[in-house]
Design an enzyme around this catalytic site. Structure first.
Site, PDB file in Angstrom:
ATOM      1  CG  ASP A  52      -1.821   1.202   1.299  1.00 26.50           C
ATOM      2  OD1 ASP A  52      -2.974   1.076   0.871  1.00 26.50           O
ATOM      3  OD2 ASP A  52      -1.376   2.271   1.772  1.00 26.50           O
ATOM      4  CE1 TYR A  57       0.371   7.861   2.487  1.00 21.06           C
ATOM      5  CE2 TYR A  57       0.906   5.602   1.904  1.00 21.06           C
ATOM      6  CZ  TYR A  57       0.070   6.510   2.520  1.00 21.06           C
ATOM      7  OH  TYR A  57      -1.049   6.070   3.163  1.00 21.06           O
ATOM      8  CE  LYS A  82      -3.886   4.672   0.699  1.00 23.31           C
ATOM      9  NZ  LYS A  82      -2.451   4.355   0.769  1.00 23.31           N
ATOM     10  CG  HIS A 113      -4.661   9.664   0.271  1.00 21.84           C
ATOM     11  ND1 HIS A 113      -3.310   9.771   0.097  1.00 21.84           N
ATOM     12  CD2 HIS A 113      -4.808   9.079   1.482  1.00 21.84           C
ATOM     13  CE1 HIS A 113      -2.678   9.270   1.142  1.00 21.84           C
ATOM     14  NE2 HIS A 113      -3.569   8.849   2.002  1.00 21.84           N
TER      15      HIS A 113
END
Length: 264
Positions: A52, A57, A82, A113
């Site tokens: 994930d 990120y 996401k 997200h």
């Protein structure tokens, strides 16, 4: 300890689009740079088959590199990324960039997200449906949505999200939330399961000590027995392995009820 000594859980869930998602995944939030490569590689070596990540990120390239170098066949790993709602209007470009960084031609699951404002969620969801129909992602879902927002995008398009990823743990358990998702045919996925005081909670610690397990293993096992997807994260290889070693025990019905009660 060899990997053969690990007892990984084999539980999966079939999503509304027909894809099979492993209930245990490896989360990569806040893991950057070489740490992200090493941690993802350690997870794959330990036997995780679900990764994930997310655009925000900033580690999709590292996750993709670890996957590419792992030797694990692509079709054996479920990959989620996401899209931030700030990227509304350039959704497909966002996904194509993610695929480039991940070194993939598609992801298995693409999520909004977090909710946007106004008509953004509906606009995003329509673009997500287009991306799925174009073969860029197998499944589409959302993150941090409540029941009203799930209904909003479903009613606007006739298609419900396959999954909703929300903050979840025994301390946050809410039967109404579980029911809301079940009634809508939306799978529930939890993040931050090992945060918010869960690892130190005396009830969780007591159950762990009685079963000769770690508090993290108890929390992860609780998710699995609820058929809730869980994505623990760590940069420590031993902890990554330990978190996956949850296939060799079960929580009793009494322990499950006790853990559920922590959220009330």
């Amino acid at each position: 300890m060899t990997n053969d000594a690990l007892q990984l859980p084999g539980q999966t869930l079939t999503l509304s689009g027909g894809s099979t998602i492993p209930l245990l995944g490896f989360g990569t939030w806040q893991i950057k740079g070489d740490d992200a490569v090493r941690a993802t590689a350690a997870a794959l070596e330990a036997g995780y088959r679900h990764l994930d990540t997310a655009t925000v990120y900033g580690n999709e390239a590292e996750v993709g590199r670890a996957l590419a170098e792992s030797g694990v066949p692509r079709d054996q790993v479920f990959v989620t990324t996401k899209c931030p709602p700030d990227n509304a209007g350039k959704e497909l470009d966002t996904l194509k960039k993610s695929l480039e960084l991940l070194q993939l031609d598609h992801v298995d699951l693409w999520l909004i997200h977090w909710p946007g404002s106004g008509s953004v969620n509906t606009d995003l969801w329509k673009a997500f449906i287009e991306a799925r129909d174009a073969g860029l992602t197998k499944e589409i879902g959302v993150s941090n949505f409540d029941a009203a927002l799930l209904d909003e995008v479903t009613q606007a398009t006739g298609e419900a999200p396959a999954i909703n990823q929300i903050r979840w743990s025994p301390l946050l358990f809410d039967a109404q939330t579980v029911g809301d998702h079940r009634d809508r045919g939306v799978a529930l996925e939890g993040y931050s399961a090992l945060r918010g005081g869960t690892l130190d909670h005396p009830v969780i610690v007591e159950i762990a000590e009685r079963l000769d397990r770690t508090p993290a293993q108890v929390i992860i096992r609780w998710h699995l027995q609820h058929e809730t997807v869980v994505i623990p994260k760590s940069v420590n290889a031993d902890r990554i392995r330990s978190n996956a070693d949850v296939g060799g025990f079960e929580l009793s019905a009494e322990d499950m009820t006790t853990l559920d009660g922590l959220g009330s």
